[in-house]
Structure formats: C-alpha cells, structure tokens
Design an enzyme around this catalytic site. Sequence first.
Site, PDB file in Angstrom:
ATOM      1  N   ASP A 125     117.455 -99.496  -1.507  1.00 53.61           N
ATOM      2  CA  ASP A 125     117.913 -99.413  -2.896  1.00 53.61           C
ATOM      3  C   ASP A 125     117.901-100.784  -3.566  1.00 53.61           C
ATOM      4  OD1 ASP A 125     118.828 -98.104  -5.142  1.00 53.61           O
ATOM      5  OD2 ASP A 125     120.937 -98.122  -4.521  1.00 53.61           O
ATOM      6  N   GLY A 126     117.729-100.782  -4.882  1.00 54.23           N
ATOM      7  CA  GLY A 126     117.845-102.015  -5.655  1.00 54.23           C
ATOM      8  C   GLY A 126     116.531-102.536  -6.237  1.00 54.23           C
ATOM      9  N   ARG A 167     122.289 -99.469   3.978  1.00 54.16           N
ATOM     10  CA  ARG A 167     121.949 -99.314   2.555  1.00 54.16           C
ATOM     11  C   ARG A 167     121.968-100.688   1.904  1.00 54.16           C
ATOM     12  NH1 ARG A 167     123.023 -94.739  -1.807  1.00 54.16           N
ATOM     13  NH2 ARG A 167     122.038 -95.749  -3.577  1.00 54.16           N
ATOM     14  N   GLU A 192     116.608 -86.088  -6.089  1.00 50.89           N
ATOM     15  CA  GLU A 192     117.231 -86.403  -7.385  1.00 50.89           C
ATOM     16  C   GLU A 192     116.398 -87.413  -8.188  1.00 50.89           C
ATOM     17  OE1 GLU A 192     119.029 -86.280  -4.424  1.00 50.89           O
ATOM     18  OE2 GLU A 192     119.738 -84.291  -5.003  1.00 50.89           O
ATOM     19  N   TRP A 243     113.471 -87.266  -9.232  1.00 44.55           N
ATOM     20  CA  TRP A 243     112.617 -86.664 -10.264  1.00 44.55           C
ATOM     21  C   TRP A 243     113.234 -86.816 -11.650  1.00 44.55           C
ATOM     22  CZ3 TRP A 243     107.905 -85.476  -8.618  1.00 44.55           C
ATOM     23  CH2 TRP A 243     107.717 -85.090  -7.278  1.00 44.55           C
ATOM     24  N   ARG A 297     116.822-102.889 -10.165  1.00 42.03           N
ATOM     25  CA  ARG A 297     117.663-104.025 -10.594  1.00 42.03           C
ATOM     26  C   ARG A 297     116.968-105.356 -10.326  1.00 42.03           C
ATOM     27  NH1 ARG A 297     122.709-101.980  -7.435  1.00 42.03           N
ATOM     28  NH2 ARG A 297     121.165-100.404  -6.864  1.00 42.03           N
ATOM     29  N   TRP A 298     116.292-105.433  -9.190  1.00 39.05           N
ATOM     30  CA  TRP A 298     115.581-106.673  -8.836  1.00 39.05           C
ATOM     31  C   TRP A 298     114.575-107.031  -9.932  1.00 39.05           C
ATOM     32  CZ3 TRP A 298     110.530-108.142  -7.946  1.00 39.05           C
ATOM     33  CH2 TRP A 298     110.327-109.334  -7.222  1.00 39.05           C
ATOM     34  N   LEU A 332     106.194 -97.325  17.606  1.00 42.72           N
ATOM     35  CA  LEU A 332     107.242 -97.188  16.589  1.00 42.72           C
ATOM     36  C   LEU A 332     107.079 -95.849  15.892  1.00 42.72           C
ATOM     37  CD1 LEU A 332     109.579 -98.392  14.825  1.00 42.72           C
ATOM     38  CD2 LEU A 332     107.801 -99.111  13.216  1.00 42.72           C
ATOM     39  N   HIS A 336     109.374-101.885  -7.351  1.00 43.64           N
ATOM     40  CA  HIS A 336     108.942-100.909  -6.344  1.00 43.64           C
ATOM     41  C   HIS A 336     107.749-101.451  -5.548  1.00 43.64           C
ATOM     42  CE1 HIS A 336     111.784 -98.060  -7.785  1.00 43.64           C
ATOM     43  NE2 HIS A 336     111.166 -97.810  -8.928  1.00 43.64           N
ATOM     44  N   GLU A 339     126.568 -95.315  12.748  1.00 44.53           N
ATOM     45  CA  GLU A 339     127.248 -96.476  12.194  1.00 44.53           C
ATOM     46  C   GLU A 339     126.628 -96.745  10.815  1.00 44.53           C
ATOM     47  OE1 GLU A 339     129.754 -98.364  13.689  1.00 44.53           O
ATOM     48  OE2 GLU A 339     129.773 -96.643  15.041  1.00 44.53           O
TER      49      GLU A 339
HETATM   50  C1  IPE Z   1     118.768 -93.390  -3.152  1.00 44.63           C
HETATM   51  O1  IPE Z   1     118.787 -94.328  -4.160  1.00 44.63           O
HETATM   52  C2  IPE Z   1     117.383 -92.859  -2.970  1.00 44.63           C
HETATM   53  C3  IPE Z   1     116.400 -93.801  -2.422  1.00 44.63           C
HETATM   54  C4  IPE Z   1     116.652 -95.009  -2.009  1.00 44.63           C
HETATM   55  C5  IPE Z   1     115.057 -93.296  -2.331  1.00 44.63           C
HETATM   56  P1  IPE Z   1     119.186 -93.950  -5.671  1.00 44.63           P
HETATM   57  O2  IPE Z   1     119.099 -95.201  -6.444  1.00 44.63           O
HETATM   58  O3  IPE Z   1     118.354 -92.804  -6.127  1.00 44.63           O
HETATM   59  O4  IPE Z   1     120.674 -93.420  -5.498  1.00 44.63           O
HETATM   60  P2  IPE Z   1     121.885 -93.386  -6.531  1.00 44.63           P
HETATM   61  O5  IPE Z   1     121.380 -92.674  -7.763  1.00 44.63           O
HETATM   62  O6  IPE Z   1     122.258 -94.810  -6.819  1.00 44.63           O
HETATM   63  O7  IPE Z   1     122.962 -92.648  -5.817  1.00 44.63           O
HETATM   64  C1  IPE Z   2     115.288 -97.722  -4.777  1.00 43.25           C
HETATM   65  O1  IPE Z   2     115.453 -98.587  -5.840  1.00 43.25           O
HETATM   66  C2  IPE Z   2     113.961 -97.013  -4.791  1.00 43.25           C
HETATM   67  C3  IPE Z   2     114.023 -95.612  -5.215  1.00 43.25           C
HETATM   68  C4  IPE Z   2     115.104 -94.921  -5.427  1.00 43.25           C
HETATM   69  C5  IPE Z   2     112.768 -94.936  -5.436  1.00 43.25           C
HETATM   70  P1  IPE Z   2     115.974 -98.084  -7.261  1.00 43.25           P
HETATM   71  O2  IPE Z   2     114.789 -97.731  -8.076  1.00 43.25           O
HETATM   72  O3  IPE Z   2     116.990 -97.023  -7.116  1.00 43.25           O
HETATM   73  O4  IPE Z   2     116.614 -99.412  -7.801  1.00 43.25           O
HETATM   74  P2  IPE Z   2     117.968 -99.558  -8.623  1.00 43.25           P
HETATM   75  O5  IPE Z   2     119.040 -98.896  -7.804  1.00 43.25           O
HETATM   76  O6  IPE Z   2     117.761 -98.863  -9.928  1.00 43.25           O
HETATM   77  O7  IPE Z   2     118.161-101.023  -8.745  1.00 43.25           O
HETATM   78 MG    MG Z   3     118.997 -97.078  -6.912  1.00 43.90          MG
END
Ligand code: IPE
Ligand code: IPE
Ligand code: MG
Length: 246
Positions: free
Chosen positions: A28-29, A194, A75, A77, A32-33, A139, A45, A213
């Site tokens: 995740d992130g 996460r 979610e 989508w 924002r990055w 792996l 991405h 964990e």
């Molecule tokens: C969870 O991240 C899904 C993936 C990393 C693919 P999201 O960014 O979609 O989750 P929420 O919306 O913050 O819960």
């Molecule tokens: C995780 O990064 C990748 C996917 C969910 C596809 P995000 O796209 O959710 O990045 P943030 O959470 O908006 O920073």
């Molecule tokens: Mg996210």
Amino acid sequence: MPADAAPVQATSFSGGGGRARHVAIIMDGNGRWATERGWPRLVGHRRGAERVKQVVRACPELGVDWLTIYAFSTENWKRSTEEVLGLMGIFARYIRREAEAMSAEGVRMRFIGGRERLDPKLQTLMAGIEARTAGNTRLNLTVAINYGGRDELARAATRLAGRIARGEIAAASEADLAACLDTAGHPDPDLVIRTSGEHRISNFLPFQAAYSEYEFTPVLWPDFTPAHLAEILGRTSQRQRRFGAA
Ligand code: IPE
Ligand code: IPE
Ligand code: MG
C-alpha cells in the site's frame, strides 16, 4: 480450484527462532508516494512494480519460500478507469517482462482472485505464466488480483454447497473449506506485512491469516526495499506463536 483438492496443512513456524516461510504483503501507499511528489498515481504504481521485482529476488536468500502479494482488491474497481486500466497494463507487462527471469530463477507464479472480470488477454497471460512456471520450487509467488477474502469465501461456499448436495460430504470441515479457497495447497501465511502506515487488512486473506503475525510499517510501498523486509523478518522471527495452546 477443484473442490477435491488436497486439504491444506497449517504451517508450524511455532515458538521462538522460527522463520517466516510464508510472507504475505499488502503493498500500500503507491498513490501517496506519487502524489507527494506531484506525479500521477500511476507513476507510484510503476515504481511499486519495480519494488516487487526486487523483493521477489531477495526472498530465497531471506529464507522466504512463499510470497503472496496483494496487487488489486475486489474494491479497487471503485478507482478511476484510467487508474484501473493503468494497473492492468502494469500487471500484463510484469508477466511478459519477468517470465524469462522467473523461469530461470525457479519462481512459481500463481494468481488468486476472480478472473472472469479481467481482460481476456490478461487472463491468457496469467494462465500461461502459471503453466510455464508450474515445475518451479525455489519461490512460490502468488499475486492477488481482483482478490477479496469475502468474495473468495462466497465462491468457496458455493463449491462446498455443491459437494454437500452431491452427498460427497455431510458438513464442511475447516480443511474442506480451505481446499475450496483460491489458496488451496498454499500454507497459511506466517507473517502479514502492510506498508504505508494503515492498520487494517482490507479484505486480504481473512481465513488464511487468522493466526498470522502482523507487522505494520509506515514505509510507502515504492520505498520498501529488501532491506526493510530483512529487518522485519529479523525482528519478528523470535515472536512466540502459541496457536491457542498454553
Ligand atoms: C489494499 O489497499 C489493496 C491492495 C494493496 C491491493 P487499499 O489502498 O485498496 O485499501 P484501503 O482502501 O486503504 O483499505
Ligand atoms: C496500493 O497503493 C496499490 C493498490 C491498491 C493497487 P494505493 O494505490 O492504494 O496507494 P495509496 O494508499 O492511495 O497511497
Ligand atoms: Mg491504498
């Protein structure tokens, strides 16, 4: 997965000094990055996909035999068409560009999540790389695309209902249910990581990670390196896991 697939064995990795054989990561992130830098989310991405390559390469030497990564949720989508199509393009390119290296490096690539909603060309690429790498054992890389734990459980419940209706089983055991999940044959994750500072699982492996964990790091996925993974593994390997025992 076929309803008659072998029941899943839970991993042990119990007690101190164990190692996380199976690591699952909620990457995740990315958005924002990119936004922090004034760039489109897709740039994040793309950088995230580069990080996946590095982390995959590092796993065997870190003692990780199974890596399951959350790439796109049921979610996700809800995001803009541009972002969704951009992500699907990144998945297709990753498979095409990494096929050779994964074959050579002993990586077995598989996917979990519902496939019918994905572009048929992507589905073909996914099936192709699964077949091409099916004999690899160094792996086990599993990528969750259009994956949601609740969706997976609903699909598994439908399969189980069929087995019960056909008289194959009278009632479902935990092993029967596990064998109907997309992860049939996978050990449960020992450790779920996460990134990005959020403290939630967002529908990722709710059945399989019931006894995992958890580790939450503020690092955004495009900044996450094998060194971060090594640090987390070193720090968490001594945790006592009791699985309910005294
Ligand atoms: C969870 O991240 C899904 C993936 C990393 C693919 P999201 O960014 O979609 O989750 P929420 O919306 O913050 O819960
Ligand atoms: C995780 O990064 C990748 C996917 C969910 C596809 P995000 O796209 O959710 O990045 P943030 O959470 O908006 O920073
Ligand atoms: Mg996210």
